[in-house]
Design an enzyme around this catalytic site. Structure first.
Site, PDB file in Angstrom:
ATOM      1  N   CYS A   1     -10.536 -13.820  -7.819  1.00 14.69           N
ATOM      2  CA  CYS A   1      -9.917 -12.500  -8.016  1.00 14.69           C
ATOM      3  C   CYS A   1     -10.395 -11.374  -7.102  1.00 14.69           C
ATOM      4  CB  CYS A   1     -10.072 -12.091  -9.460  1.00 14.69           C
ATOM      5  SG  CYS A   1      -9.113 -13.181 -10.525  1.00 14.69           S
ATOM      6  N   PHE A   2     -11.692 -11.227  -6.872  1.00 16.36           N
ATOM      7  CA  PHE A   2     -12.157 -10.029  -6.154  1.00 16.36           C
ATOM      8  C   PHE A   2     -11.428  -9.855  -4.819  1.00 16.36           C
ATOM      9  CE2 PHE A   2     -16.633  -9.303  -8.165  1.00 16.36           C
ATOM     10  CZ  PHE A   2     -16.015  -8.768  -9.276  1.00 16.36           C
ATOM     11  N   GLN A   3     -11.479 -10.899  -4.002  1.00 11.88           N
ATOM     12  CA  GLN A   3     -10.866 -10.756  -2.674  1.00 11.88           C
ATOM     13  C   GLN A   3      -9.362 -10.525  -2.787  1.00 11.88           C
ATOM     14  OE1 GLN A   3     -12.039 -13.259   0.709  1.00 11.88           O
ATOM     15  NE2 GLN A   3      -9.897 -13.832   0.836  1.00 11.88           N
TER      16      GLN A   3
ATOM     17  N   THR B   1      -3.226 -10.340 -13.484  1.00 11.05           N
ATOM     18  CA  THR B   1      -3.515  -9.128 -12.704  1.00 11.05           C
ATOM     19  C   THR B   1      -2.359  -8.895 -11.737  1.00 11.05           C
ATOM     20  OG1 THR B   1      -5.851  -9.620 -12.870  1.00 11.05           O
ATOM     21  CG2 THR B   1      -5.195  -8.080 -11.131  1.00 11.05           C
TER      22      THR B   1
ATOM     23  N   ARG C   1     -12.987 -21.604  -6.733  1.00 14.94           N
ATOM     24  CA  ARG C   1     -12.044 -20.851  -5.896  1.00 14.94           C
ATOM     25  C   ARG C   1     -12.770 -19.757  -5.112  1.00 14.94           C
ATOM     26  NH1 ARG C   1      -7.413 -19.669 -10.320  1.00 14.94           N
ATOM     27  NH2 ARG C   1      -9.254 -19.498 -11.648  1.00 14.94           N
TER      28      ARG C   1
ATOM     29  N   LYS D   1     -20.075 -19.140  -8.992  1.00 12.32           N
ATOM     30  CA  LYS D   1     -21.202 -18.548  -9.725  1.00 12.32           C
ATOM     31  C   LYS D   1     -21.644 -19.600 -10.730  1.00 12.32           C
ATOM     32  CE  LYS D   1     -20.094 -15.528 -13.066  1.00 12.32           C
ATOM     33  NZ  LYS D   1     -19.435 -14.473 -13.885  1.00 12.32           N
TER      34      LYS D   1
ATOM     35  N   VAL E   1      -7.793 -17.796 -17.865  1.00 11.76           N
ATOM     36  CA  VAL E   1      -7.539 -16.631 -18.713  1.00 11.76           C
ATOM     37  C   VAL E   1      -6.777 -17.040 -19.970  1.00 11.76           C
ATOM     38  CG1 VAL E   1      -6.219 -14.476 -18.848  1.00 11.76           C
ATOM     39  CG2 VAL E   1      -7.726 -14.893 -16.935  1.00 11.76           C
TER      40      VAL E   1
ATOM     41  N   ASN F   1     -11.850  -4.219 -10.507  1.00 14.23           N
ATOM     42  CA  ASN F   1     -12.365  -5.313  -9.675  1.00 14.23           C
ATOM     43  C   ASN F   1     -12.834  -4.803  -8.324  1.00 14.23           C
ATOM     44  OD1 ASN F   1     -12.142  -7.277 -11.549  1.00 14.23           O
ATOM     45  ND2 ASN F   1     -10.468  -8.393 -10.585  1.00 14.23           N
TER      46      ASN F   1
HETATM   47  P1  NAD Z   1      -5.221 -20.357 -13.349  1.00 12.70           P
HETATM   48  O1  NAD Z   1      -4.722 -20.820 -12.045  1.00 12.70           O
HETATM   49  O2  NAD Z   1      -6.470 -20.923 -13.903  1.00 12.70           O
HETATM   50  O3  NAD Z   1      -4.082 -20.619 -14.457  1.00 12.70           O
HETATM   51  C1  NAD Z   1      -2.739 -20.246 -14.294  1.00 12.70           C
HETATM   52  C2  NAD Z   1      -1.854 -21.311 -14.943  1.00 12.70           C
HETATM   53  O4  NAD Z   1      -0.496 -20.852 -14.927  1.00 12.70           O
HETATM   54  C3  NAD Z   1      -1.852 -22.652 -14.218  1.00 12.70           C
HETATM   55  O5  NAD Z   1      -2.277 -23.671 -15.106  1.00 12.70           O
HETATM   56  C4  NAD Z   1      -0.396 -22.848 -13.763  1.00 12.70           C
HETATM   57  O6  NAD Z   1       0.056 -24.189 -13.852  1.00 12.70           O
HETATM   58  C5  NAD Z   1       0.350 -21.973 -14.757  1.00 12.70           C
HETATM   59  N1  NAD Z   1       1.665 -21.524 -14.282  1.00 12.70           N
HETATM   60  C6  NAD Z   1       1.959 -20.885 -13.127  1.00 12.70           C
HETATM   61  N2  NAD Z   1       3.271 -20.578 -13.093  1.00 12.70           N
HETATM   62  C7  NAD Z   1       3.815 -21.052 -14.236  1.00 12.70           C
HETATM   63  C8  NAD Z   1       5.136 -21.034 -14.779  1.00 12.70           C
HETATM   64  N3  NAD Z   1       6.146 -20.429 -14.127  1.00 12.70           N
HETATM   65  N4  NAD Z   1       5.356 -21.629 -15.974  1.00 12.70           N
HETATM   66  C9  NAD Z   1       4.337 -22.211 -16.650  1.00 12.70           C
HETATM   67  N5  NAD Z   1       3.065 -22.244 -16.194  1.00 12.70           N
HETATM   68  C10 NAD Z   1       2.822 -21.666 -15.005  1.00 12.70           C
HETATM   69  O7  NAD Z   1      -5.306 -18.767 -13.252  1.00 12.70           O
HETATM   70  P2  NAD Z   1      -6.342 -17.812 -14.026  1.00 12.70           P
HETATM   71  O8  NAD Z   1      -7.658 -17.839 -13.368  1.00 12.70           O
HETATM   72  O9  NAD Z   1      -6.222 -18.090 -15.487  1.00 12.70           O
HETATM   73  O10 NAD Z   1      -5.704 -16.386 -13.691  1.00 12.70           O
HETATM   74  C11 NAD Z   1      -4.488 -15.971 -14.274  1.00 12.70           C
HETATM   75  C12 NAD Z   1      -4.289 -14.494 -14.001  1.00 12.70           C
HETATM   76  O11 NAD Z   1      -5.322 -13.753 -14.653  1.00 12.70           O
HETATM   77  C13 NAD Z   1      -4.373 -14.087 -12.530  1.00 12.70           C
HETATM   78  O12 NAD Z   1      -3.457 -13.042 -12.303  1.00 12.70           O
HETATM   79  C14 NAD Z   1      -5.793 -13.580 -12.371  1.00 12.70           C
HETATM   80  O13 NAD Z   1      -5.889 -12.622 -11.352  1.00 12.70           O
HETATM   81  C15 NAD Z   1      -6.046 -12.934 -13.712  1.00 12.70           C
HETATM   82  N6  NAD Z   1      -7.450 -12.906 -14.132  1.00 12.70           N
HETATM   83  C16 NAD Z   1      -8.244 -13.988 -13.944  1.00 12.70           C
HETATM   84  C17 NAD Z   1      -9.559 -13.979 -14.404  1.00 12.70           C
HETATM   85  C18 NAD Z   1     -10.481 -15.157 -14.205  1.00 12.70           C
HETATM   86  O14 NAD Z   1     -11.660 -15.016 -14.522  1.00 12.70           O
HETATM   87  N7  NAD Z   1     -10.027 -16.282 -13.712  1.00 12.70           N
HETATM   88  C19 NAD Z   1     -10.036 -12.858 -15.092  1.00 12.70           C
HETATM   89  C20 NAD Z   1      -9.186 -11.774 -15.280  1.00 12.70           C
HETATM   90  C21 NAD Z   1      -7.885 -11.818 -14.806  1.00 12.70           C
HETATM   91  C1  UGA Z   2     -14.704 -10.717 -12.075  1.00 13.74           C
HETATM   92  C2  UGA Z   2     -14.952  -9.455 -12.925  1.00 13.74           C
HETATM   93  O1  UGA Z   2     -16.349  -9.361 -13.211  1.00 13.74           O
HETATM   94  C3  UGA Z   2     -14.169  -9.525 -14.233  1.00 13.74           C
HETATM   95  O2  UGA Z   2     -14.322  -8.313 -14.954  1.00 13.74           O
HETATM   96  C4  UGA Z   2     -12.691  -9.742 -13.910  1.00 13.74           C
HETATM   97  O3  UGA Z   2     -11.953  -9.867 -15.107  1.00 13.74           O
HETATM   98  C5  UGA Z   2     -12.532 -10.998 -13.079  1.00 13.74           C
HETATM   99  O4  UGA Z   2     -13.318 -10.873 -11.861  1.00 13.74           O
HETATM  100  C6  UGA Z   2     -11.122 -11.243 -12.635  1.00 13.74           C
HETATM  101  O5  UGA Z   2     -10.319 -10.349 -12.599  1.00 13.74           O
HETATM  102  O6  UGA Z   2     -10.910 -12.415 -12.297  1.00 13.74           O
HETATM  103  P1  UGA Z   2     -15.621 -13.197 -12.070  1.00 13.74           P
HETATM  104  O7  UGA Z   2     -15.024 -13.248 -10.716  1.00 13.74           O
HETATM  105  O8  UGA Z   2     -15.282 -14.273 -13.024  1.00 13.74           O
HETATM  106  O9  UGA Z   2     -15.221 -11.821 -12.800  1.00 13.74           O
HETATM  107  O10 UGA Z   2     -17.218 -13.160 -11.959  1.00 13.74           O
HETATM  108  P2  UGA Z   2     -18.269 -12.030 -11.540  1.00 13.74           P
HETATM  109  O11 UGA Z   2     -19.401 -12.120 -12.461  1.00 13.74           O
HETATM  110  O12 UGA Z   2     -17.643 -10.711 -11.381  1.00 13.74           O
HETATM  111  O13 UGA Z   2     -18.769 -12.552 -10.128  1.00 13.74           O
HETATM  112  C7  UGA Z   2     -17.915 -12.553  -8.993  1.00 13.74           C
HETATM  113  C8  UGA Z   2     -18.711 -12.952  -7.769  1.00 13.74           C
HETATM  114  O14 UGA Z   2     -19.640 -11.919  -7.432  1.00 13.74           O
HETATM  115  C9  UGA Z   2     -19.531 -14.209  -7.959  1.00 13.74           C
HETATM  116  O15 UGA Z   2     -19.498 -14.979  -6.790  1.00 13.74           O
HETATM  117  C10 UGA Z   2     -20.937 -13.683  -8.209  1.00 13.74           C
HETATM  118  O16 UGA Z   2     -21.941 -14.589  -7.874  1.00 13.74           O
HETATM  119  C11 UGA Z   2     -20.958 -12.462  -7.314  1.00 13.74           C
HETATM  120  N1  UGA Z   2     -21.933 -11.432  -7.717  1.00 13.74           N
HETATM  121  C12 UGA Z   2     -21.834 -10.832  -8.922  1.00 13.74           C
HETATM  122  C13 UGA Z   2     -22.928 -11.069  -6.825  1.00 13.74           C
HETATM  123  O17 UGA Z   2     -23.022 -11.602  -5.711  1.00 13.74           O
HETATM  124  N2  UGA Z   2     -23.831 -10.099  -7.193  1.00 13.74           N
HETATM  125  C14 UGA Z   2     -23.757  -9.470  -8.401  1.00 13.74           C
HETATM  126  O18 UGA Z   2     -24.620  -8.589  -8.665  1.00 13.74           O
HETATM  127  C15 UGA Z   2     -22.735  -9.849  -9.282  1.00 13.74           C
END
Ligand code: NAD
Ligand code: UGA
Length: 476
Positions: free
Chosen positions: A277-279, A132, A346, A339, A13, A225
């Site tokens: 994230c979903f779970q 989140t 993860r 995906k 993110v 989500n």
């Molecule tokens: P990530 O694990 O890829 O990155 C998080 C980073 O934060 C890591 O590099 C870690 O070293 C760093 N970190 C943790 N604690 C720290 C601290 N105290 N000081 C400095 N650095 C620190 O995580 P992500 O996938 O980017 O997700 C971040 C947040 O965004 C989560 O809450 C997730 O639910 C939410 N989110 C993720 C996605 C996604 O697609 N991955 C989408 C929307 C929202």
């Molecule tokens: C999801 C949401 O789509 C984002 O809006 C949100 O910001 C993010 O979680 C988050 O909070 O982390 P992401 O997990 O990156 O995004 O990917 P998705 O496209 O949502 O897919 C999630 C999982 O569902 C994947 O394993 C994908 O293959 C599966 N999926 C998706 C299905 O099995 N069927 C579908 O029709 C769509």
């Protein structure tokens, strides 16, 4: 006008969101900081192939802004102090121990960030919740900030959850459906909210920027989500019924999705949703609902996760039932990412399915175009440890796992081919060519967990195929 932003967390993110803000706002200096030195070094790597997050279009943007107005550093304290607006984009996984284990969001990283911000800040800050978070986290953050601050300064907390999906992060950030900004409805809260709106307004149409109170914003992210995942579990539950009744799940999805009130997105049946994230977000929603005494609400959402587990187990059992005729059977697992178009594994369904196969003493060969071999072994080890398998047995199981860097090696000398990720390259497999090289008797069975294989075509070549949700399967 904000001139300096610090983002704590250089992950999936923090990296892409800040790169896109930097691209659209050249007048703002953005410093992404992270405690993980290795990750920061990769972001700073001269070779853009090495940046730690693989997203279509990301490296091009990084090449334009890195070193100009986007900077990556480990000096967390320095940039917190220097900047007026601090985004917190750290990971918030599910707790693995203590009260709330396996359900509640672990806010350790968030709390550490808040303490650090409080301790090092010498001027007013706007704190932006990008991670989140459970509803009402801003309240806790405010308390930590106030209790630990060293100077007479003001902290304003706003919620700005991120909705990007991996694999399409850059396009999602460029053309967001909406940007949600929740703030306290006080004068200073509204000023902070407007400062963030001014940033997004550079490229997001104003009507797509939604202003709410903080709690609506925090809860909307969890709810969004949960609703997306619920659609997947709904269609996946129906995929089991389609297989039994002779219906085809893709035809169902199409028919259902044509109703504009339902829509056609997120109706692709699969071996189960993965991703970080979903779970975790649904389990968190379940936990919060129970905390408020809403057991029926909690049970309702918990079923979305339970159906997902059912789907992964169901797929594993179909392979095991049809393959485990003798020992030494080999299964090729195609795809490890949760995906396509991401290097993130993860909570990928591949992890639990492969573990189930190994636990039944099957040999597994894995291929994925982006996930590194060490990550695959690490994922399996962590999963088996979580299932309380001891180290000796884990080492034994891992001896039956190999990772191939060549797709063709997984298509030959195998008893079964299981598709777990919908990578585009899998669509180009030349089944005719492989079919000619394979005697009828020795043709591997195909298990398509993503509905990507042309079932009629491969069946006509003499392969037996199981496809998720397909009532015409030759394997059940
Ligand atoms: P990530 O694990 O890829 O990155 C998080 C980073 O934060 C890591 O590099 C870690 O070293 C760093 N970190 C943790 N604690 C720290 C601290 N105290 N000081 C400095 N650095 C620190 O995580 P992500 O996938 O980017 O997700 C971040 C947040 O965004 C989560 O809450 C997730 O639910 C939410 N989110 C993720 C996605 C996604 O697609 N991955 C989408 C929307 C929202
Ligand atoms: C999801 C949401 O789509 C984002 O809006 C949100 O910001 C993010 O979680 C988050 O909070 O982390 P992401 O997990 O990156 O995004 O990917 P998705 O496209 O949502 O897919 C999630 C999982 O569902 C994947 O394993 C994908 O293959 C599966 N999926 C998706 C299905 O099995 N069927 C579908 O029709 C769509």
């Amino acid at each position: 006008m904000i001139k300096k932003i610090c983002c704590i967390g250089a992950g999936y993110v923090g990296g892409p969101t800040m790169a896109v803000i930097a691209y659209h706002c050249p007048e703002i200096d953005i410093h992404i900081v992270d405690s993980n030195k290795e990750r920061i070094d990769l972001w700073n790597s001269d070779n853009l192939d090495n940046i730690p997050v693989k997203e279509p279009g990301l490296s091009k943007i990084i090449s334009k802004v890195r070193g100009k107005n986007l900077f990556f550093s480990n000096e967390v304290d320095k940039y917190i102090d220097l900047c007026e607006m601090i985004f917190i984009a750290v990971n918030t996984p599910t707790k693995t121990s203590g009260e709330g284990k396996g359900m509640e969001a672990d806010l350790k990283n968030i709390i550490n960030c808040a303490k650090q911000v409080a301790l090092v800040s010498k001027s007013d800050k706007i704190i932006v919740e990008k991670s989140t978070l459970p509803v009402r986290t801003a309240e806790k953050l405010k308390e930590i900030l106030e209790n630990n601050k060293k100077e007479k300064i003001n902290f304003e907390i706003i919620s700005n959850p991120e909705f990007l999906a991996e694999g399409t992060a850059i396009q999602d950030l460029f053309k967001s459906d909406r940007v949600l900004i929740g703030a306290e409805q006080t004068e200073s809260g509204k000023i902070a909210q407007n400062k963030l709106i001014d940033i997004y307004k550079k490229w997001i149409p104003e009507e797509k920027i939604i202003k709410t109170n903080v709690w609506s914003s925090e809860l909307s992210k969890l709810a969004s989500n949960a609703m997306l995942a619920q659609r997947i579990s709904s269609i996946n539950s129906l995929s089991a019924l389609a297989e039994k009744s002779g219906a085809k799940i893709d035809e169902l999805s199409m028919a259902i999705g044509k109703d504009h009130r339902i829509g056609d997105k997120f109706l692709k049946a699969s071996v189960g949703f993965g991703g970080s994230c979903f779970q975790k977000d649904i389990l968190n929603l379940v936990y919060i609902s129970r905390q408020y005494g809403l057991d029926e609400v909690a049970d309702y959402w918990h079923n979305v996760v339970k159906i997902n587990e059912f789907q992964k187990d169901r797929f594993s059992q179909i392979i095991i039932r049809n393959i485990k005729t003798s020992s030494n059977q080999i299964v090729s697992v195609l795809g490890w990412a949760f995906k396509k178009d991401t290097n993130d594994s993860r909570e990928s369904s591949s992890i639990s399915v492969t573990s189930n196969l190994l636990l039944k003493e099957l040999t597994v060969k894995v291929y994925d175009p982006l996930i590194k071999i060490n990550q695959i072994y690490q994922d399996i080890t962590t999963y088996l440890e979580f299932k309380n398998i001891n180290q000796k047995n884990i080492s034994k199981l891992l001896q039956k796992l190999t990772v191939n860097d060549n797709l063709n090696h997984c298509l030959i000398e195998t008893d079964a081919i299981a598709f777990l990720t919908e990578w585009d390259i899998f669509l180009d497999i030349e089944w005719d060519k492989f079919s000619k090289n394979q005697h009828n008797k020795s043709k591997p069975k195909i298990f398509d967990g993503r509905g990507i294989i042309d079932q009629e075509h491969v069946s006509s070549l003499g392969y037996q195929i199981y496809q998720i949700g397909n009532g015409d399967n030759s394997i059940n």
